[in-house]
Write a protein that holds these residues in place. Structure first.
Motif, PDB file in Angstrom:
ATOM      1  N   ARG B 138     -41.512  14.985  29.821  1.00 41.95           N
ATOM      2  CA  ARG B 138     -42.142  13.884  30.293  1.00 41.95           C
ATOM      3  C   ARG B 138     -41.111  12.984  31.153  1.00 41.95           C
ATOM      4  NH1 ARG B 138     -43.218   8.833  29.661  1.00 41.95           N
ATOM      5  NH2 ARG B 138     -45.607   7.958  29.766  1.00 41.95           N
ATOM      6  N   ASP B 144     -43.532   5.021  34.512  1.00 35.65           N
ATOM      7  CA  ASP B 144     -42.941   4.707  33.241  1.00 35.65           C
ATOM      8  C   ASP B 144     -41.242   5.100  33.475  1.00 35.65           C
ATOM      9  OD1 ASP B 144     -42.061   4.270  30.684  1.00 35.65           O
ATOM     10  OD2 ASP B 144     -43.523   5.953  29.770  1.00 35.65           O
ATOM     11  N   PRO B 145     -40.818   4.145  34.162  1.00 35.97           N
ATOM     12  CA  PRO B 145     -39.379   4.378  34.658  1.00 35.97           C
ATOM     13  C   PRO B 145     -38.408   4.839  33.868  1.00 35.97           C
ATOM     14  CG  PRO B 145     -40.069   2.311  35.409  1.00 35.97           C
ATOM     15  CD  PRO B 145     -40.936   2.673  34.296  1.00 35.97           C
ATOM     16  N   ILE B 517     -36.937   9.954  29.264  1.00 41.42           N
ATOM     17  CA  ILE B 517     -38.454   9.639  28.921  1.00 41.42           C
ATOM     18  C   ILE B 517     -38.568   8.162  28.527  1.00 41.42           C
ATOM     19  CG2 ILE B 517     -38.486  12.030  27.621  1.00 41.42           C
ATOM     20  CD1 ILE B 517     -38.516  10.453  25.049  1.00 41.42           C
ATOM     21  N   GLY B 518     -37.744   7.311  28.995  1.00 39.16           N
ATOM     22  CA  GLY B 518     -37.923   6.047  29.162  1.00 39.16           C
ATOM     23  C   GLY B 518     -37.670   5.255  27.732  1.00 39.16           C
ATOM     24  N   ARG B 526     -42.649  11.607  19.075  1.00 39.80           N
ATOM     25  CA  ARG B 526     -43.206  11.662  20.476  1.00 39.80           C
ATOM     26  C   ARG B 526     -43.392  13.084  21.173  1.00 39.80           C
ATOM     27  NH1 ARG B 526     -41.692   8.402  25.470  1.00 39.80           N
ATOM     28  NH2 ARG B 526     -43.342   9.878  26.107  1.00 39.80           N
ATOM     29  N   SER B 527     -44.130  13.813  20.438  1.00 37.41           N
ATOM     30  CA  SER B 527     -44.417  15.118  21.029  1.00 37.41           C
ATOM     31  C   SER B 527     -45.032  15.465  22.462  1.00 37.41           C
ATOM     32  CB  SER B 527     -45.471  15.907  20.207  1.00 37.41           C
ATOM     33  OG  SER B 527     -46.520  15.387  19.991  1.00 37.41           O
TER      34      SER B 527
END
Ligand code: SF4
Ligand code: SF4
Lengths: 368, 547
Positions: B138, B144-145, B517-518, B526-527
């Motif tokens: 992701r 979602d920087p 992933i920010g 956080r799969s």
């Protein structure tokens, strides 16, 4: 990116103000919908402050089904109002056949019931209506709560305003707090439920951004309270966390910020309540948000607040003038609604801050 | 015609054959001295040589006895391919070569009627692992920087200890602030999400163990990483028990209870509480086997620490008096929690098994809230003396078991109430940070690692049968031996330095994975940030399939 905004005023005002606020920020949304929650109602709803109002968009059949369920449960309709529809072919809107705002008397058996029982009853009824209407695809129930009215529709916000006759100010349809969103709905199918603001038991929340911890939030929230469902938008989580912290755990609002964006461990240890914060962080790690967000919320007593994620990657600004406070995504919105204010006093909420507007419009800035 | 002795062991049967060139050899004897397995010896060979000592060529044949280095062909003293002889030879005259046609372990069993034992696998494998079929996928730079890995502050700590749900926390409200009475709460510490797993001070040489302890202290005190090290079964030196460094150590108790007498006797003199207690029920490398420390490794200091004579030390495969999950909870409650006055988290370590999820579910429902961690150990670990058949043919891989436990907790709405820690082959391909990150995203709160420490110390073994002699007590580099001469080969300071450096690199690599992933805190569960190009893996783990 969605544009969000909230207006809180000492006097009743018409939703056209909210539309104006949103329209001037138009560049930031894709015209896929508009939604608003009005709280502390004036006009024709002013006399029914204590009675729940059902806000619903539905088919004819949906309306019959809902009425049936409510009547069977003992709710008695006291008043009904539907906005006057201005239909024109060229309007970009996907309307439902009916928009009903109905005021109900509680069932007799609840006459002396404690407040809490009434509150649970309203949640149960809303969830039941929602699931029954969902089954046959006959409608959407947005809120069922005293002194609250919710309108959500798919389409161009400008046209939605025209369709419901919301551009013309009048004294019949007013409120003291209105939260609104013009939306952009990229992550999910365009469904009416996905539109902010979200509402539950007097709490409203709306957000502008992504929720990086959506999956974690959702998995955890699902089991916390029956009303935490839907998750049509990753921002819904903010409402549920707010409700959980403030209503269920009964913690002061200040701890909402500590739950969603905990302080780094190092900073915690320097605080007097550091120990409490450490435990909050361990127990509620699943409610953290990590993504870029700014959140606007309203509490049941009308308190309005704004806070951001810890990276502060989404804009928000708060302006005040003559008995009205506006918080919104872009300063252009405030310029439109409060042209006479001193813009040098505008507040740009920082990443560790919660800005709170009390009922007498006192502006408080809480540092986490 | 010569007799063919095909039923005896011959050089052709051995896993490793010594490749020796006598013309390069100066007979310095280094290799023979260095080989702890006595797999080579000096010998004489009769050589035919053509010489001429006239002015004009007048060749004549001479036979001479020359000294050479010879490989032994013996079921006890066989070459392990460790390559130590090669390393010490100044003239590159000798080296072990893998024999593709070997059948040594068959012969061994046939001749000795004994299971073939060997040390655990090392951390160098080329096999494709599930973790390698997962990527961090992701990376949303628009909405979602990502973060700047080198400048952003990350909050990378994991809980160790029982966590109560928020509505059970004992808060009172004072002047609008929440105050907590933590004295009535189960103990909980925030520690670094990677800990040094349990390897006992009998399995490892005392110098190796000390090097890890030094590295742990350094990481805590100089680098600001609150890394914990688990003692492993079998006690801890009194000096450590009484030192301030005890707070970085998680004391382990296994079914043998070795060393606990001395730990308990030291309690009145402890300046600090230990970092935790870990009750070992099972080990991933050999689920169902108890621990075994062979008599040859029970040196005098081990006898002293454990309070035992020099003899084989067997830990039973199960805890006596512990036949159910409820009893394990009681045991923790009655003994270890109360021993430390309920101030030290007590966790449990089990081998990943078909019932891991049920056990975890049960522990989560424990009404006393005393289980402070669920350490799940998959196959691919193990330092000690395991039967080859256990190492190669029993146990569950860790990834899906860990995931199942996390999802089961999520289903109950109790995720993270008993922190999940997972291990078993992590860091095997060299990159622990990537493995740890993926495990965390799948639901672990943290991970533990053991064998990687051996690699950092200079273990010469690998997963293809190279060395793997940890069970012999003759580790050629001094890691898993108590033999004073061999132990001296280990450079304590270098080992500690390597471990510290590795952790520092893990720390920055973890940040490099958090950044895209920010996330600025650990992405537990956080799969959604993981993908797999393998459909079966994606389905089984409930992560995104991408191709
Ligand atoms: S490779 Fe190792 S075991 Fe084999 S002879 Fe050389 S030192 Fe001995
Ligand atoms: S070098 Fe030592 S630790 Fe490594 S495999 Fe050989 S015996 Fe075991």
């Amino acid at each position: 990116m969605c544009r969000i905004g909230a207006i809180k005023s000492t006097d009743y005002f018409h939703p056209s103000k909210a539309l104006l606020l949103m329209r001037s920020q138009q560049k930031g949304h894709d015209n896929s919908g508009f939604a608003m929650v009005m709280q502390d109602l004036g006009g024709r709803f002013a006399d029914y402050k204590d009675l729940p109002i059902l806000s619903m968009a539905c088919s004819d059949r949906g309306m019959a089904i809902a009425e049936d369920i409510l009547h069977k449960e003992g709710f008695v309709r006291v008043m009904q109002w539907s906005p006057e529809i201005n239909f024109r072919d060229e309007l970009n809107i996907e309307p439902m056949p009916n928009y009903v705002f109905q005021v109900f008397q509680y069932p007799r058996s609840f006459k002396y019931a404690p407040q809490e029982e009434k509150e649970e009853l309203l949640v149960d009824m809303r969830l039941r209506l929602r699931s029954v209407l969902e089954e046959s695809d006959d409608g959407y129930v947005y809120s069922f709560w005293p002194d609250v009215l919710t309108l959500k529709e798919i389409g161009d916000p400008q046209d939605i305003g025209t369709y419901f006759g919301l551009w013309k100010e009048d004294n019949d349809f007013t409120a003291k707090v209105i939260t609104a969103q013009c939306r952009q709905n990229t992550n999910y199918d365009i469904v009416r439920y996905a539109a902010h603001p979200f509402f539950l038991q007097g709490y409203t929340a709306l957000a502008n951004g992504e929720n990086t911890f959506y999956e974690k939030n959702k998995n955890f929230q699902k089991g916390l309270y029956k009303g935490y469902l839907g998750f049509e938008s990753d921002s819904q989580c903010f409402l549920y966390t707010l409700h959980y912290i403030h209503k269920i755990l009964k913690w002061p609002l200040e701890y909402y910020k500590h739950a969603i964006t905990p302080l780094p461990f190092e900073d915690m240890s320097k605080r007097e309540d550091g120990e409490a914060l450490r435990y909050i962080r361990s127990s509620l790690s699943n409610l953290e948000i990590n993504g870029p967000n700014t959140i606007i919320g309203v509490l049941p007593d009308g308190t309005l607040f704004n806070t951001c994620d810890a990276k502060k990657l989404r804009p928000t600004v708060i302006g005040k003038h003559n008995g009205t406070v506006v918080m919104t995504s872009e300063v252009s919105g405030i310029n439109e609604v409060l042209p006479g204010r001193n813009w040098e006093e505008d507040i740009y909420t920082n990443e560790r801050e919660t800005v709170v507007i009390t009922n007498n419009l006192e502006v408080q800035r809480w540092q986490q | 015609m010569a007799t063919m002795r095909v039923n005896e062991i011959s050089r052709d049967d051995l896993d490793w054959q010594i490749n020796y060139s006598s013309d390069r050899c100066t007979m310095c004897g280094s290799c023979v001295a260095a080989c702890p397995f006595e797999a080579i010896e000096a010998g004489m060979e009769k050589r035919r040589k053509v010489v001429s000592d006239y002015l004009t060529p007048e060749p004549k044949v001479e036979f001479k006895a020359v000294p050479v280095i010879k490989q032994k062909v013996d079921v006890y003293k066989f070459c392990r391919g460790c390559g130590v002889c090669e390393r010490v030879c100044p003239n590159t005259a000798i080296k072990p070569v893998r024999n593709e046609d070997a059948r040594f372990t068959i012969k061994y069993r046939g001749m000795l009627a004994d299971p073939f034992k060997r040390g655990g696998r090392a951390n160098l494998s080329t096999g494709v692992r599930t973790l390698d079929k997962i990527r961090v996928g992701r990376i949303s730079q628009m909405t979602d920087p990502s973060l700047d890995a080198s400048r952003h502050t990350f909050d990378m700590l994991a809980p160790f200890g029982r966590i109560l749900p928020a509505d059970e926390l004992p808060f009172t409200l004072e002047n609008g602030r929440l105050k907590i009475d933590s004295s009535v709460l189960p103990p909980m510490n925030w520690i670094y999400p990677v800990i040094i797993g349990d390897m006992s001070i009998g399995a490892l040489s005392w110098r190796m163990w000390e090097a890890m302890a030094i590295a742990t202290a350094y990481l805590n005190e100089e680098c600001g990483l609150p890394v914990r090290m688990c003692s492993g079964e079998g006690g801890v030196p009194i000096r450590l028990l009484k030192s301030r460094f005890l707070k970085y150590t998680i004391l382990q108790i296994a079914s043998g209870h070795f060393g606990w007498n001395r730990i308990i006797n030291s309690m009145p003199y402890m300046q600090e509480l230990p970092g935790g207690v870990l009750i070992k029920i099972g080990q991933g490398a050999k689920p169902g086997d108890g621990g075994l420390l062979q008599a040859k490794k029970v040196a005098s200091h081990i006898q002293e620490i454990r309070g035992v004579p020099k003899t084989d030390l067997l830990s039973p495969p199960n805890h006596q008096g512990l036949y159910s999950i409820e009893e394990s909870v009681q045991k923790m409650f009655l003994t270890f929690n109360s021993a430390f006055k309920f101030k030290v988290p007590v966790a449990i370590k089990v081998a990943a098994s078909a019932t891991s999820v049920s056990v975890y579910n049960n522990l989560l429902r424990d009404p006393y809230n005393i289980v402070g961690g669920f350490f799940l150990d998959g196959i691919l670990g193990g330092t000690g003396a395991a039967n080859e058949v256990s190492l190669d043919h029993t146990g569950h891989p860790i990834v899906s078991k860990l995931r199942d436990c996390y999802l089961a907790a999520t289903h109950q709405g109790k995720q993270s109430q008993i922190p999940l820690w997972g291990a078993g082959g992590l860091g095997q391909t060299g990159n622990l940070a990537a493995d740890a990150f993926k495990m965390i995203a799948l639901g672990a709160n943290g991970v533990f690692t053991g064998k990687l420490m051996l690699q950092l110390a200079g273990c010469v073994g690998n997963d293809h049968g190279k060395c793997n002699a940890c069970n012999t007590g003759l580790c050629p580099v001094g890691i898993t031996t108590q033999n004073p001469t061999l132990v001296k080969r280990l450079d304590i300071d270098r080992v500690a330095e390597n471990i510290v450096n590795y952790f520092l690199s893990v720390d920055s690599e973890l940040k490099k994975l958090l950044a895209p992933i920010g996330n600025s805190s650990l992405p537990v569960g956080r799969s959604d940030c993981l993908i797999s190009e393998d459909k079966a893996v994606a389905d089984r783990l409930q992560i995104q399939y991408a191709c």
